[in-house]
Design an enzyme around this catalytic site. Structure first.
Site, mmCIF file in Angstrom:
data_model
loop_
_atom_site.group_PDB
_atom_site.id
_atom_site.type_symbol
_atom_site.label_atom_id
_atom_site.label_comp_id
_atom_site.label_asym_id
_atom_site.label_seq_id
_atom_site.Cartn_x
_atom_site.Cartn_y
_atom_site.Cartn_z
ATOM 1 N N SER A 74 8.405 -61.432 5.008
ATOM 2 C CA SER A 74 8.779 -61.422 6.418
ATOM 3 C C SER A 74 8.026 -62.518 7.149
ATOM 4 O O SER A 74 6.959 -62.968 6.705
ATOM 5 C CB SER A 74 8.436 -60.061 7.038
ATOM 6 N N TYR A 87 1.941 -53.144 8.819
ATOM 7 C CA TYR A 87 3.143 -53.870 8.400
ATOM 8 C C TYR A 87 2.812 -55.330 8.111
ATOM 9 O O TYR A 87 3.206 -55.872 7.067
ATOM 10 C CB TYR A 87 4.215 -53.774 9.483
#
Length: 236
Positions: A74, A87
């Protein structure tokens, strides 16, 4: 054990896998101080440990087929946003895990790709505009950079990269031009984030962290949360 059993089922029914995609992920939004330790650890378990477990379970297949392993990372690994510590840490972790795995497997003919996903229209970001820091980060991006891309389009980009055994794939493609600028990103994200946090009330900052998206909530609400077997929808 459960993932190894799933890998054996795949081999028995379809033959050894030639392509494996590690794509499971969940996210929790909230300050580290107000995130339940078990929830923080669960995000790491699904996103990072789960990716490694997927690779471990299917590695015998890939060695047989000289196949391709795609790790979904990501842009969260470019610059870590506050209120998303687990995250961002997990996505930075899977990037480096995949880089190490790529070098280890190069002599065997198995290739490893890394996918850098930006805003992707899955359930994980359905409440994006309710998250103050993410909303601020998106608002400070150019219009084209803040666009949310349909899952089908992102899947097509990933599919093409698999067909080419590409070492990296960017979704959207223009992200590749940002790689040389990555040393600057932590400073830019820090500047925007501090301004966004300064506007929050003490109550907002002290709010208990919550899981984002229906997939994450389903995983967190499950009775059996085995870190070796994450089952969640596509994400970024």
């Amino acid at each position: 054990p459960a993932l190894r059993g799933a890998a054996d089922c795949v081999r028995d029914r379809l033959g050894p896998a030639s392509v494996v995609v590690a794509n499971a992920g969940i996210a929790a939004a909230g300050s580290f101080a107000h995130t339940d330790a078990a929830l923080w650890n669960r995000v790491i378990a699904v996103n990072l440990t789960g990716s490694a477990a997927t690779a471990r379970a299917f590695l015998p297949h890939l060695l047989t087929t000289r196949g391709h392993f795609l790790q979904v990372a990501s842009t969260a690994s470019f610059g870590s946003a506050p209120m998303m510590s687990a995250y961002c840490a997990s996505k930075a972790g899977v990037e480096f895990f995949a880089q190490a795995l790529r070098n280890e497997l190069a002599p065997t003919g198995v290739t490893v790709g890394i996918a850098y996903l930006h805003w992707t229209g899955t359930g994980m970001i359905e409440d994006l505009d309710e998250h103050p820091v993410l909303r601020a980060l998106r608002a400070h991006q150019p219009a084209f950079a803040g666009r949310v891309h349909p899952p089908g389009q992102v899947a097509a980009w990933l599919t093409r990269s698999i067909a080419r055994r590409a070492p990296t794939v960017y979704a959207p493609p223009w992200l590749r031009f940002l790689q040389p600028l990555r040393p600057v990103f932590p400073y830019a994200v820090s500047y925007v984030s501090r301004r966004a946090l300064a506007r929050l009330s003490p109550a907002d900052l002290a709010r208990e962290a919550g899981v984002l998206g229906p997939g994450g909530r389903a995983d967190w609400g499950a009775e059996d949360r085995s870190p070796a077997l994450p089952v969640t929808p596509p994400h970024t």
